[in-house]
Design a protein around this motif. Sequence first.
Motif, PDB file in Angstrom:
ATOM      1  N   LEU A   7      -0.408  -4.059  -2.877  1.00 13.78           N
ATOM      2  CA  LEU A   7       0.167  -4.440  -4.164  1.00 13.78           C
ATOM      3  C   LEU A   7      -0.962  -4.531  -5.173  1.00 13.78           C
ATOM      4  O   LEU A   7      -2.019  -5.098  -4.882  1.00 13.78           O
ATOM      5  CB  LEU A   7       0.894  -5.774  -4.046  1.00 13.78           C
ATOM      6  CG  LEU A   7       2.031  -5.775  -3.022  1.00 13.78           C
ATOM      7  CD1 LEU A   7       2.604  -7.158  -2.867  1.00 13.78           C
ATOM      8  CD2 LEU A   7       3.106  -4.794  -3.424  1.00 13.78           C
ATOM      9  N   ILE A   8      -0.746  -3.959  -6.340  1.00  8.71           N
ATOM     10  CA  ILE A   8      -1.768  -3.905  -7.371  1.00  8.71           C
ATOM     11  C   ILE A   8      -1.253  -4.625  -8.601  1.00  8.71           C
ATOM     12  O   ILE A   8      -0.128  -4.383  -9.041  1.00  8.71           O
ATOM     13  CB  ILE A   8      -2.127  -2.450  -7.700  1.00  8.71           C
ATOM     14  CG1 ILE A   8      -2.589  -1.741  -6.428  1.00  8.71           C
ATOM     15  CG2 ILE A   8      -3.191  -2.380  -8.789  1.00  8.71           C
ATOM     16  CD1 ILE A   8      -2.615  -0.247  -6.524  1.00  8.71           C
ATOM     17  N   GLU A   9      -2.093  -5.492  -9.125  1.00  8.52           N
ATOM     18  CA  GLU A   9      -1.728  -6.277 -10.306  1.00  8.52           C
ATOM     19  C   GLU A   9      -2.780  -6.081 -11.385  1.00  8.52           C
ATOM     20  O   GLU A   9      -3.959  -5.914 -11.084  1.00  8.52           O
ATOM     21  CB  GLU A   9      -1.649  -7.759  -9.941  1.00  8.52           C
ATOM     22  CG  GLU A   9      -0.619  -8.040  -8.857  1.00  8.52           C
ATOM     23  CD  GLU A   9      -0.646  -9.479  -8.380  1.00  8.52           C
ATOM     24  OE1 GLU A   9       0.440 -10.043  -8.203  1.00  8.52           O
ATOM     25  OE2 GLU A   9      -1.746 -10.022  -8.193  1.00  8.52           O
ATOM     26  N   ARG A  10      -2.330  -6.104 -12.644  1.00 12.45           N
ATOM     27  CA  ARG A  10      -3.277  -6.043 -13.759  1.00 12.45           C
ATOM     28  C   ARG A  10      -3.785  -7.456 -14.029  1.00 12.45           C
ATOM     29  O   ARG A  10      -3.009  -8.400 -14.121  1.00 12.45           O
ATOM     30  CB  ARG A  10      -2.614  -5.483 -15.003  1.00 12.45           C
ATOM     31  CG  ARG A  10      -3.597  -5.292 -16.157  1.00 12.45           C
ATOM     32  CD  ARG A  10      -2.939  -4.744 -17.400  1.00 12.45           C
ATOM     33  NE  ARG A  10      -2.260  -3.495 -17.181  1.00 12.45           N
ATOM     34  CZ  ARG A  10      -2.817  -2.282 -17.330  1.00 12.45           C
ATOM     35  NH1 ARG A  10      -4.084  -2.192 -17.668  1.00 12.45           N
ATOM     36  NH2 ARG A  10      -2.112  -1.197 -17.129  1.00 12.45           N
ATOM     37  N   ALA A  11      -5.092  -7.576 -14.173  1.00 11.30           N
ATOM     38  CA  ALA A  11      -5.717  -8.862 -14.457  1.00 11.30           C
ATOM     39  C   ALA A  11      -5.696  -9.135 -15.955  1.00 11.30           C
ATOM     40  O   ALA A  11      -5.533  -8.221 -16.765  1.00 11.30           O
ATOM     41  CB  ALA A  11      -7.152  -8.862 -13.937  1.00 11.30           C
ATOM     42  N   ASP A  12      -5.895 -10.386 -16.319  1.00  7.99           N
ATOM     43  CA  ASP A  12      -5.929 -10.772 -17.726  1.00  7.99           C
ATOM     44  C   ASP A  12      -7.021 -10.041 -18.503  1.00  7.99           C
ATOM     45  O   ASP A  12      -6.885  -9.794 -19.695  1.00  7.99           O
ATOM     46  CB  ASP A  12      -6.129 -12.277 -17.871  1.00  7.99           C
ATOM     47  CG  ASP A  12      -4.918 -13.073 -17.406  1.00  7.99           C
ATOM     48  OD1 ASP A  12      -3.806 -12.496 -17.346  1.00  7.99           O
ATOM     49  OD2 ASP A  12      -5.075 -14.261 -17.088  1.00  7.99           O
ATOM     50  N   ASP A  13      -8.112  -9.686 -17.816  1.00  4.70           N
ATOM     51  CA  ASP A  13      -9.225  -9.013 -18.493  1.00  4.70           C
ATOM     52  C   ASP A  13      -9.035  -7.500 -18.604  1.00  4.70           C
ATOM     53  O   ASP A  13      -9.910  -6.789 -19.077  1.00  4.70           O
ATOM     54  CB  ASP A  13     -10.543  -9.332 -17.800  1.00  4.70           C
ATOM     55  CG  ASP A  13     -10.643  -8.738 -16.397  1.00  4.70           C
ATOM     56  OD1 ASP A  13      -9.700  -8.059 -15.932  1.00  4.70           O
ATOM     57  OD2 ASP A  13     -11.682  -8.953 -15.749  1.00  4.70           O
ATOM     58  N   GLY A  14      -7.879  -6.997 -18.131  1.00  8.55           N
ATOM     59  CA  GLY A  14      -7.600  -5.566 -18.207  1.00  8.55           C
ATOM     60  C   GLY A  14      -7.926  -4.801 -16.940  1.00  8.55           C
ATOM     61  O   GLY A  14      -7.546  -3.649 -16.794  1.00  8.55           O
ATOM     62  N   GLY A  15      -8.649  -5.424 -16.014  1.00  6.26           N
ATOM     63  CA  GLY A  15      -8.951  -4.783 -14.734  1.00  6.26           C
ATOM     64  C   GLY A  15      -7.756  -4.867 -13.806  1.00  6.26           C
ATOM     65  O   GLY A  15      -6.640  -5.232 -14.214  1.00  6.26           O
ATOM     66  N   PHE A  16      -7.983  -4.548 -12.546  1.00  2.53           N
ATOM     67  CA  PHE A  16      -6.910  -4.530 -11.565  1.00  2.53           C
ATOM     68  C   PHE A  16      -7.352  -5.226 -10.290  1.00  2.53           C
ATOM     69  O   PHE A  16      -8.519  -5.185  -9.919  1.00  2.53           O
ATOM     70  CB  PHE A  16      -6.507  -3.084 -11.239  1.00  2.53           C
ATOM     71  CG  PHE A  16      -5.921  -2.365 -12.412  1.00  2.53           C
ATOM     72  CD1 PHE A  16      -4.559  -2.336 -12.606  1.00  2.53           C
ATOM     73  CD2 PHE A  16      -6.729  -1.736 -13.348  1.00  2.53           C
ATOM     74  CE1 PHE A  16      -3.999  -1.692 -13.700  1.00  2.53           C
ATOM     75  CE2 PHE A  16      -6.197  -1.088 -14.443  1.00  2.53           C
ATOM     76  CZ  PHE A  16      -4.833  -1.067 -14.625  1.00  2.53           C
ATOM     77  N   GLY A  17      -6.404  -5.867  -9.627  1.00  2.00           N
ATOM     78  CA  GLY A  17      -6.631  -6.500  -8.344  1.00  2.00           C
ATOM     79  C   GLY A  17      -5.585  -6.020  -7.358  1.00  2.00           C
ATOM     80  O   GLY A  17      -4.452  -5.739  -7.742  1.00  2.00           O
ATOM     81  N   ALA A  18      -5.966  -5.889  -6.105  1.00  2.81           N
ATOM     82  CA  ALA A  18      -5.035  -5.433  -5.071  1.00  2.81           C
ATOM     83  C   ALA A  18      -5.128  -6.337  -3.852  1.00  2.81           C
ATOM     84  O   ALA A  18      -6.178  -6.926  -3.578  1.00  2.81           O
ATOM     85  CB  ALA A  18      -5.342  -3.990  -4.679  1.00  2.81           C
ATOM     86  N   TRP A  19      -4.029  -6.407  -3.125  1.00 11.35           N
ATOM     87  CA  TRP A  19      -3.983  -7.163  -1.882  1.00 11.35           C
ATOM     88  C   TRP A  19      -2.971  -6.509  -0.952  1.00 11.35           C
ATOM     89  O   TRP A  19      -2.151  -5.700  -1.370  1.00 11.35           O
ATOM     90  CB  TRP A  19      -3.666  -8.633  -2.132  1.00 11.35           C
ATOM     91  CG  TRP A  19      -2.398  -8.912  -2.874  1.00 11.35           C
ATOM     92  CD1 TRP A  19      -2.182  -8.762  -4.225  1.00 11.35           C
ATOM     93  CD2 TRP A  19      -1.177  -9.366  -2.316  1.00 11.35           C
ATOM     94  NE1 TRP A  19      -0.900  -9.108  -4.531  1.00 11.35           N
ATOM     95  CE2 TRP A  19      -0.248  -9.482  -3.384  1.00 11.35           C
ATOM     96  CE3 TRP A  19      -0.764  -9.692  -1.035  1.00 11.35           C
ATOM     97  CZ2 TRP A  19       1.056  -9.909  -3.193  1.00 11.35           C
ATOM     98  CZ3 TRP A  19       0.536 -10.123  -0.854  1.00 11.35           C
ATOM     99  CH2 TRP A  19       1.429 -10.236  -1.919  1.00 11.35           C
ATOM    100  N   CYS A  20      -3.070  -6.847   0.309  1.00  8.47           N
ATOM    101  CA  CYS A  20      -2.210  -6.257   1.335  1.00  8.47           C
ATOM    102  C   CYS A  20      -1.459  -7.380   2.042  1.00  8.47           C
ATOM    103  O   CYS A  20      -2.081  -8.232   2.674  1.00  8.47           O
ATOM    104  CB  CYS A  20      -3.064  -5.479   2.330  1.00  8.47           C
ATOM    105  SG  CYS A  20      -2.124  -4.758   3.681  1.00  8.47           S
ATOM    106  N   PRO A  21      -0.126  -7.392   1.939  1.00  4.91           N
ATOM    107  CA  PRO A  21       0.646  -8.470   2.576  1.00  4.91           C
ATOM    108  C   PRO A  21       0.436  -8.575   4.087  1.00  4.91           C
ATOM    109  O   PRO A  21       0.522  -9.667   4.645  1.00  4.91           O
ATOM    110  CB  PRO A  21       2.102  -8.108   2.270  1.00  4.91           C
ATOM    111  CG  PRO A  21       2.059  -7.160   1.133  1.00  4.91           C
ATOM    112  CD  PRO A  21       0.733  -6.456   1.218  1.00  4.91           C
ATOM    113  N   ASP A  22       0.137  -7.462   4.738  1.00  5.08           N
ATOM    114  CA  ASP A  22      -0.012  -7.466   6.193  1.00  5.08           C
ATOM    115  C   ASP A  22      -1.421  -7.826   6.658  1.00  5.08           C
ATOM    116  O   ASP A  22      -1.633  -8.015   7.856  1.00  5.08           O
ATOM    117  CB  ASP A  22       0.368  -6.101   6.764  1.00  5.08           C
ATOM    118  CG  ASP A  22       1.849  -5.802   6.623  1.00  5.08           C
ATOM    119  OD1 ASP A  22       2.660  -6.726   6.842  1.00  5.08           O
ATOM    120  OD2 ASP A  22       2.208  -4.662   6.297  1.00  5.08           O
TER     121      ASP A  22
END
Length: 71
Positions: A7-22
């Motif tokens: 899952l990829i989310e946009r950060a407040d600073d305009g960058g991106f963060g990702a994580w894996c539920p599994d």
Amino acid sequence: MSSYVILIERADDGGFGAWCPDLPGCVALGDTYDECVTEMREAVAFHLAGLRDAGEPIPAPTAIGSDLIAA
């Protein structure tokens, strides 16, 4: 070969963060969407190698996909 959903989310600073539920604790950051995906691919590989080296079980993927829902 297993496939893990990220899952990829946009950060407040305009960058991106990702994580894996599994794979709890497996995360990555990037300045662009593509950079974030590349970093996450490397993070997943590193995470799984660490589990193997420690003799820990490799979690089976349970997430099967994602979708965007307009609200």
